[in-house]
Design an enzyme around this catalytic site. Structure first.
Site, PDB file in Angstrom:
ATOM      1  N   ASN A 105       0.981  -1.113   0.122  1.00 42.14           N
ATOM      2  CA  ASN A 105      -0.004  -0.125  -0.032  1.00 42.14           C
ATOM      3  C   ASN A 105       0.961   1.284   0.093  1.00 42.14           C
ATOM      4  O   ASN A 105       2.170   1.302   0.259  1.00 42.14           O
ATOM      5  CB  ASN A 105      -0.800  -0.051   1.390  1.00 42.14           C
ATOM      6  CG  ASN A 105      -2.015   0.854   1.040  1.00 42.14           C
ATOM      7  OD1 ASN A 105      -2.307   1.208   0.064  1.00 42.14           O
ATOM      8  ND2 ASN A 105      -3.052   0.882   2.119  1.00 42.14           N
ATOM      9  N   ALA A 131      -8.357  -8.558   3.715  1.00 42.78           N
ATOM     10  CA  ALA A 131      -8.347 -10.001   4.365  1.00 42.78           C
ATOM     11  C   ALA A 131      -7.693  -9.502   5.852  1.00 42.78           C
ATOM     12  O   ALA A 131      -6.887  -8.675   5.933  1.00 42.78           O
ATOM     13  CB  ALA A 131      -7.374 -11.006   3.586  1.00 42.78           C
ATOM     14  N   ARG A 133      -5.590 -11.670   9.599  1.00 41.76           N
ATOM     15  CA  ARG A 133      -5.505 -12.970  10.161  1.00 41.76           C
ATOM     16  C   ARG A 133      -6.158 -13.184  11.488  1.00 41.76           C
ATOM     17  O   ARG A 133      -6.174 -12.116  12.275  1.00 41.76           O
ATOM     18  CB  ARG A 133      -3.863 -13.008  10.542  1.00 41.76           C
ATOM     19  CG  ARG A 133      -3.012 -12.483   9.507  1.00 41.76           C
ATOM     20  CD  ARG A 133      -1.609 -12.937   9.916  1.00 41.76           C
ATOM     21  NE  ARG A 133      -0.817 -11.858   9.977  1.00 41.76           N
ATOM     22  CZ  ARG A 133       0.427 -11.917  10.370  1.00 41.76           C
ATOM     23  NH1 ARG A 133       1.190 -13.153  10.023  1.00 41.76           N
ATOM     24  NH2 ARG A 133       1.325 -10.953  10.238  1.00 41.76           N
ATOM     25  N   LYS A 184      -5.281   6.368  -4.288  1.00 46.23           N
ATOM     26  CA  LYS A 184      -5.550   5.388  -3.074  1.00 46.23           C
ATOM     27  C   LYS A 184      -4.779   6.074  -1.747  1.00 46.23           C
ATOM     28  O   LYS A 184      -5.368   6.391  -0.893  1.00 46.23           O
ATOM     29  CB  LYS A 184      -5.009   4.053  -3.179  1.00 46.23           C
ATOM     30  CG  LYS A 184      -5.687   3.257  -2.095  1.00 46.23           C
ATOM     31  CD  LYS A 184      -5.411   1.745  -2.574  1.00 46.23           C
ATOM     32  CE  LYS A 184      -5.841   0.836  -1.288  1.00 46.23           C
ATOM     33  NZ  LYS A 184      -5.283  -0.357  -1.138  1.00 46.23           N
TER      34      LYS A 184
END
Ligand code: NAP
Length: 305
Positions: A105, A131, A133, A184
């Site tokens: 990113n 996503a 963990r 972004k």
């Protein structure tokens, strides 16, 4: 025989990619930090991906950076602040015409990796997939999205996009990947630091509309000055749309801070402020935001780089 996908970093995105590629029958090898992480992985049945509450485990082969096999294709799935060192450990194994896909990113880490490997093809990626963990070697696929891939030097798409198709990884080849990464980054700079400073969900920034608008104006000026006018188009509207659409969510930077994890500040707001300084642009609110965020990280005894 397909080329092996070496995946550097078995965290959230690394596991998400490894599991889907392996499920499609493609050759995948994970590269883990060291012998201790390899031993931990080998004690587990493999990588587990949880999708819509259903868990599947994939027994992907893993190795350490010391393994002898040459690497032709490397997916770099570390955090931005780890990418350069992690790739340096593998430099001796990279084929002269190796290809690297950089999932980081923000901006800054991609150029650092590319400068360290002038012979290799470095493909930059920008992903809206999500996503996280929820245990060791176990990842939850939380948000469907898209991954844009592009090469600032060569507009020709690589043939292995077929592998992504086969693996069901939604993607698109982009001839303006830098514009996507800058856009972004600007969205991130307008939203994430404020969620840390105000300790709030994205939606609560609706109460700080003026501050958000001022930041968007400065970020637009920066994008134009950095040769990215397309990334500046309607920035404020998009920021407001994202704040509204993700109102119930905590930003990734908020979550990093809440879990006492290092943030990627240097590759986001820090990168933006450095770019402004390089162009001798005076962006007082953006710079003040950086100072406030660094102070907040220091107060929490978290790294501020
Ligand atoms: P993550 O879960 O923290 O995973 C990073 C992995 O890199 C960890 O497993 C870490 O190993 C590993 N690593 C670090 N240094 C290494 C080394 N020298 N050798 C081998 N492995 C090494 O991070 P992530 O969330 O997947 O994020 C990766 C990048 O994708 C970030 O830039 C992030 O901003 C971006 N991104 C993430 C998401 C998302 O939803 N997660 C979405 C879009 C973009 P250990 O397990 O041993 O610590």
């Amino acid at each position: 025989m397909s080329t092996t996908w070496h995946i550097l970093g078995a965290g959230s995105l690394g596991t998400l990619w490894a599991a889907r590629l392996a499920r499609a029958g493609l050759p995948v090898r994970l590269i883990l930090r060291d012998e201790a992480r390899l031993a931990s992985y080998q004690a587990a049945p493999g990588l587990t991906l949880v999708e819509q509450g259903v868990a599947h485990t994939y027994p992907v082969i893993a190795e350490t950076p010391d393994s002898p096999q040459p690497i032709q294709r490397l997916l770099v799935a570390c955090k931005a602040y780890d990418a350069q060192n992690a790739v340096a450990q593998l430099q001796h194994r990279l084929a002269p015409d190796a290809e690297l896909i950089l999932l980081q990113n923000g901006l800054g880490s991609q150029d650092a990796v590319a400068a360290q490997l002038p012979q290799a093809r470095c493909i930059f990626a920008s992903s809206t997939e999500g996503a996280f963990r929820d245990g060791d070697w176990r990842v939850v696929f939380a948000g469907h999205g898209y991954t844009w891939l592009g090469d600032t030097g060569h507009p020709t798409p690589p043939l292995w996009l077929d592998d992504l198709e086969a693996a069901g990884i939604p993607h698109e080849w982009s001839t303006d990947i830098l514009t996507r990464l800058w856009r972004k980054l600007a969205l991130n700079c307008a939203i994430n630091p404020l969620t840390v400073l105000y300790q709030c969900r994205n939606g609560e920034l609706q109460a700080h509309q003026c501050e958000v608008a001022t930041l968007c104006a400065e970020l637009s000026e920066l994008l134009e000055c950095c040769g990215q006018p397309a990334a500046a188009v309607d920035l404020q509207h998009e920021v407001e749309r994202v704040i509204h659409a993700t109102a119930a969510n905590y930003s990734s930077m908020y979550q990093d801070v809440a879990n006492a994890r290092r943030t990627e500040i240097s590759y986001l707001l820090g990168y933006a402020c450095q770019a402004a300084a390089r162009h001798r642009l005076n962006l007082p609110h953006l710079q003040q935001l950086h100072v406030r965020l660094v102070d907040e990280l220091l107060a929490r005894r978290l790294p501020h780089d």
